[in-house]
Structures are given as structure tokens and as C-alpha cells.
Design a protein around this motif. Structure first.
Motif, short mmCIF file in Angstrom:
data_model
loop_
_atom_site.label_atom_id
_atom_site.label_comp_id
_atom_site.label_asym_id
_atom_site.label_seq_id
_atom_site.Cartn_x
_atom_site.Cartn_y
_atom_site.Cartn_z
N ARG A 96 0.87 -1.17 -0.09
CA ARG A 96 -0.08 -0.05 0.03
C ARG A 96 0.88 1.13 -0.08
N ILE A 97 0.80 1.81 -0.93
CA ILE A 97 1.71 3.13 -1.13
C ILE A 97 1.03 4.38 -0.69
N GLU A 98 1.50 5.08 0.29
CA GLU A 98 0.90 6.07 0.76
C GLU A 98 0.87 7.33 -0.14
N THR A 99 0.11 8.22 -0.36
CA THR A 99 0.15 9.12 -1.11
C THR A 99 -0.43 10.62 -0.65
N GLY A 100 -0.21 11.55 -1.28
CA GLY A 100 -0.72 12.72 -0.91
C GLY A 100 -1.16 13.62 -2.13
N THR A 101 -2.16 14.39 -2.14
CA THR A 101 -2.93 15.08 -3.35
C THR A 101 -2.37 16.31 -3.58
N LEU A 102 -1.88 16.53 -4.85
CA LEU A 102 -1.58 17.78 -5.23
C LEU A 102 -2.78 18.45 -6.17
N ARG A 103 -3.03 19.65 -5.85
CA ARG A 103 -4.07 20.30 -6.75
C ARG A 103 -3.67 21.59 -7.51
N PHE A 104 -3.80 21.72 -8.42
CA PHE A 104 -3.28 22.83 -9.44
C PHE A 104 -3.88 22.74 -10.68
N HIS A 105 -3.93 24.15 -11.16
CA HIS A 105 -4.28 24.17 -12.81
C HIS A 105 -3.17 24.25 -13.82
N CYS A 106 -3.24 23.45 -14.74
CA CYS A 106 -2.45 23.01 -15.98
C CYS A 106 -2.79 23.92 -17.12
N PRO A 107 -2.02 24.45 -17.76
CA PRO A 107 -2.33 25.04 -19.23
C PRO A 107 -2.47 23.76 -20.03
N PHE A 108 -3.45 24.03 -21.44
CA PHE A 108 -3.61 23.04 -22.29
C PHE A 108 -2.23 22.71 -22.90
N SER A 109 -1.42 23.72 -22.84
CA SER A 109 -0.15 23.45 -23.59
C SER A 109 0.72 22.34 -23.04
N LEU A 110 0.57 22.04 -21.85
CA LEU A 110 1.47 21.34 -20.86
C LEU A 110 0.76 20.08 -20.54
N PHE A 111 -0.57 20.07 -20.93
CA PHE A 111 -1.43 18.68 -20.45
C PHE A 111 -0.97 17.45 -20.94
N ALA A 112 -0.48 17.08 -22.07
CA ALA A 112 -0.19 16.02 -22.77
C ALA A 112 1.10 15.51 -22.05
N ALA A 170 -11.69 27.15 -19.73
CA ALA A 170 -11.27 27.82 -20.99
C ALA A 170 -9.72 27.87 -20.95
N ASP A 171 -9.03 27.75 -20.06
CA ASP A 171 -7.63 27.97 -20.07
C ASP A 171 -6.95 26.93 -19.80
N GLY A 172 -7.33 25.74 -19.42
CA GLY A 172 -6.61 24.65 -19.14
C GLY A 172 -7.45 23.42 -18.40
N VAL A 173 -6.76 22.73 -17.27
CA VAL A 173 -7.44 21.71 -16.71
C VAL A 173 -7.02 21.98 -15.15
#
Length: 196
Positions: free
Chosen positions: A124-140, A160-163
Motif C-alpha cells: 500500500r503506497i501512501e499518497t498525498g494530493t496535489l491540486r493545481f491548474h495546468c495550461p492546455f499546452s502542458l497537459f499531454a 477555457a484556459d486548461g485543466v
């Protein structure tokens, strides 16, 4: 290293004519543990003893056996093998020979330990959650990196600006991932961190 079960499992043993049938299953919380108990308990068995652990929450029951001779040894087997999010139920049919307190501790603890030892399990791998806005140009590029990091997308909301993303990232590489995200975006994103 912390383990959890991949699937429900069973083990059968006989100690001085008493039959011990053990069921173990992965559970997320106490409600799931109690639901599993209701599913596998056998009303006409002599005892349905159990224990579970989900993080810091744990409980056990001797179900009529002398205090401390069944539930606690089952919990000790869970903890002794570094399991989490697990429920173990040991069902006993009395075979006519009294085992004594020490014999009961060994029988219940041994049945639980054997069941967990033989069970299909994964780390069981313990995780933490990161939340942020990613522009479309970097999503892939970010999606490709998620596989390398072993991160899971837990929330994805397009605008409209990303994800707007939420990533569950293994704690062992959390700081490295944050640094790489900042490099990737030239420090232009705000990252929120939450413990799981």
C-alpha cells in the motif's frame, strides 16, 4: 512496508479437534468491515471472532471466548504482518477439547497469521494530493509524466484556459514531483497539497 489484500481470501485449520475457518478481506472503513462480518459469520458456529484495522481505527471481538484470547491475537496477526485496511474473521467450531487461554491465543492468532501470509497482497503506497491548474499546452506532457511518477489523476475539470487537476502522488517522491511541476510551468502555477 505496509500491505493490503488484493482480494478476499480464506484459510482452514484444525487444532485439537476444533475447526478454525478464517476469512480475510480488504476494507476501507469500519462500515465495510462490519458488512463483511455479516456476510461471512455463521450463526450456528461456536464463535465468530474478528478484528480489523483501517489506519488508526481498529476493533476486535472475542465473541464469547475468554477476554483477550481471540480478537486481540487476530489484531496482533494483522499488525505483525504490517497489514492495513483489512478485516479478519476466524470462525470456530468447538471440537470437544478445551484449549486453555494460551492455546486459544495461539490458535486464533495462528489461523489469522496463516491466512494473511498465504493471501494475495500488494504494497500500500501512501499518497498525498496535489491540486493545481495546468495550461492546455502542458497537459499531454503532464499526463505522460504521471505514469512515470506512479501518480493517479483523482479529479480533472476542463475550463477555457486548461485543466484543474488533482493528482494522488506517492509520498516518497512528492517533493520531486512538486519541483518538476514548478520547472515544467516555470513557476507559474500554485500547488495545493493535502495529506490523504
Amino acid at each position: 512496508m505496509i500491505w493490503t489484500l488484493d482480494a478476499p481470501t480464506e484459510h482452514h485449520s484444525v487444532v485439537r479437534n476444533s475447526v478454525f475457518h478464517t476469512h480475510a478481506a480488504p476494507v476501507n472503513d469500519e462500515a465495510e468491515a462490519m458488512a463483511f462480518l455479516q456476510k461471512v459469520a455463521i450463526p450456528d458456529a461456536t464463535h465468530n471472532c474478528w478484528a480489523f484495522r483501517t489506519g488508526q481505527r481498529f476493533r476486535s471481538s472475542d465473541d464469547g471466548e475468554p477476554s483477550g484470547t481471540a480478537g486481540r491475537p487476530i489484531l496482533a496477526a494483522i499488525d505483525g504482518q504490517n497489514f492495513d485496511n483489512v478485516m479478519v474473521v476466524v470462525i470456530r467450531w468447538f471440537g470437544g477439547v478445551k484449549l486453555g487461554a494460551g492455546g486459544l491465543v495461539r490458535a486464533y492468532g495462528g489461523a489469522a497469521a496463516a491466512c494473511l501470509r498465504e493471501a494475495p497482497k500488494s504494497e500500500r503506497i501512501e499518497t498525498g494530493t496535489l491540486r493545481f491548474h495546468c495550461p492546455f499546452s502542458l497537459f499531454a506532457r503532464l499526463e505522460a509524466r504521471c505514469a512515470t511518477w506512479g501518480a493517479q489523476k483523482t479529479d480533472t475539470q476542463f475550463d477555457a484556459d486548461g485543466v484543474q487537476l488533482a493528482l494522488a502522488v506517492p509520498l516518497t517522491i512528492l517533493e520531486d514531483v512538486i519541483a518538476e511541476l514548478r520547472d515544467m510551468t516555470r513557476g507559474q502555477i500554485h500547488i495545493q497539497y493535502n495529506d490523504e
